[in-house]
Motif scaffolding. Structure first.
Motif, PDB file in Angstrom:
ATOM      1  N   ASP A   1      53.248  83.087  91.693  1.00 52.32           N
ATOM      2  CA  ASP A   1      53.724  82.459  92.941  1.00 52.32           C
ATOM      3  C   ASP A   1      53.877  83.491  94.059  1.00 52.32           C
ATOM      4  OD1 ASP A   1      53.800  79.950  91.816  1.00 52.32           O
ATOM      5  OD2 ASP A   1      55.927  80.081  91.276  1.00 52.32           O
ATOM      6  N   THR A   2      54.251  84.710  93.707  1.00 52.17           N
ATOM      7  CA  THR A   2      54.491  85.738  94.723  1.00 52.17           C
ATOM      8  C   THR A   2      53.197  86.329  95.258  1.00 52.17           C
ATOM      9  OG1 THR A   2      56.590  86.309  93.668  1.00 52.17           O
ATOM     10  CG2 THR A   2      55.634  87.951  95.159  1.00 52.17           C
TER      11      THR A   2
ATOM     12  N   PHE B   1      57.984  82.793  82.260  1.00 47.20           N
ATOM     13  CA  PHE B   1      58.515  82.421  83.571  1.00 47.20           C
ATOM     14  C   PHE B   1      58.365  83.556  84.591  1.00 47.20           C
ATOM     15  CE2 PHE B   1      61.040  79.363  80.922  1.00 47.20           C
ATOM     16  CZ  PHE B   1      60.323  78.245  81.328  1.00 47.20           C
ATOM     17  N   SER B   2      58.458  84.799  84.141  1.00 43.33           N
ATOM     18  CA  SER B   2      58.246  85.934  85.052  1.00 43.33           C
ATOM     19  C   SER B   2      56.793  85.997  85.509  1.00 43.33           C
ATOM     20  CB  SER B   2      58.629  87.242  84.368  1.00 43.33           C
ATOM     21  OG  SER B   2      60.005  87.282  84.136  1.00 43.33           O
ATOM     22  N   ALA B   3      55.873  85.733  84.591  1.00 44.57           N
ATOM     23  CA  ALA B   3      54.458  85.738  84.969  1.00 44.57           C
ATOM     24  C   ALA B   3      54.165  84.607  85.952  1.00 44.57           C
ATOM     25  CB  ALA B   3      53.585  85.603  83.723  1.00 44.57           C
TER      26      ALA B   3
ATOM     27  N   PHE C   1      45.134  79.906  89.048  1.00 45.12           N
ATOM     28  CA  PHE C   1      45.709  81.006  88.278  1.00 45.12           C
ATOM     29  C   PHE C   1      46.689  80.502  87.222  1.00 45.12           C
ATOM     30  CE2 PHE C   1      43.858  83.740  91.412  1.00 45.12           C
ATOM     31  CZ  PHE C   1      43.704  84.955  90.770  1.00 45.12           C
ATOM     32  N   LYS C   2      47.515  79.513  87.598  1.00 52.04           N
ATOM     33  CA  LYS C   2      48.469  78.970  86.627  1.00 52.04           C
ATOM     34  C   LYS C   2      47.744  78.260  85.484  1.00 52.04           C
ATOM     35  CE  LYS C   2      52.653  78.625  89.310  1.00 52.04           C
ATOM     36  NZ  LYS C   2      53.790  77.801  89.684  1.00 52.04           N
ATOM     37  N   ALA C   3      46.676  77.557  85.803  1.00 49.88           N
ATOM     38  CA  ALA C   3      45.902  76.883  84.757  1.00 49.88           C
ATOM     39  C   ALA C   3      45.274  77.909  83.810  1.00 49.88           C
ATOM     40  CB  ALA C   3      44.830  76.003  85.383  1.00 49.88           C
ATOM     41  N   ALA C   4      44.728  78.983  84.377  1.00 53.70           N
ATOM     42  CA  ALA C   4      44.121  80.027  83.543  1.00 53.70           C
ATOM     43  C   ALA C   4      45.181  80.700  82.668  1.00 53.70           C
ATOM     44  CB  ALA C   4      43.416  81.052  84.420  1.00 53.70           C
ATOM     45  N   PHE C   5      46.329  80.988  83.263  1.00 57.02           N
ATOM     46  CA  PHE C   5      47.403  81.625  82.502  1.00 57.02           C
ATOM     47  C   PHE C   5      47.887  80.710  81.375  1.00 57.02           C
ATOM     48  CE2 PHE C   5      52.023  82.423  81.980  1.00 57.02           C
ATOM     49  CZ  PHE C   5      51.928  83.674  81.401  1.00 57.02           C
TER      50      PHE C   5
END
Length: 101
Positions: free
Chosen positions: A66-67, A59-61, A77-81
């Motif tokens: 988002d920041t 959740f921090s990542a 980026f979220k998909a890659a992560f």
């Protein structure tokens, strides 16, 4: 053959002299079982702590993405992560299943 039979006879004689009837193995077995239960309890506690830490990291990542990533590239980026997390979990589960089987 005489060496083996002599060794067995000597071991039996030593047990007879010391009064070793094998009862001590029962008391050691109960203390071992307590130690095994304590180790499994610690394993469970550490696993739970690791799970909580992993979720907090995840959740921090996501919050960091988002920041620091603009709105346009956030889904990428979220998909890659998430893909990296999924691959790491798959590899870990694969190794675990191989060890258990």
């Amino acid at each position: 053959m005489s060496d083996t039979s002599t060794t067995d006879t000597v071991a039996q004689d030593i047990d007879a002299e010391t009064g070793d009837t094998g009862d001590e193995a029962d008391t050691d077995g109960s203390s071992r079982s307590i130690a095994v239960y304590a180790q499994w309890a610690m394993f469970g506690i550490l696993t739970l702590v690791a799970l909580i830490a992993t979720l907090q990291f995840y959740f921090s990542a996501s919050s960091t993405i988002d920041t620091f990533v603009t709105d346009r590239y956030r889904p990428l980026f979220k998909a890659a992560f998430n893909l990296v997390v999924l691959l790491v979990c798959g590899i870990g589960l694969s190794v675990l299943v191989r060890r258990l089987a």
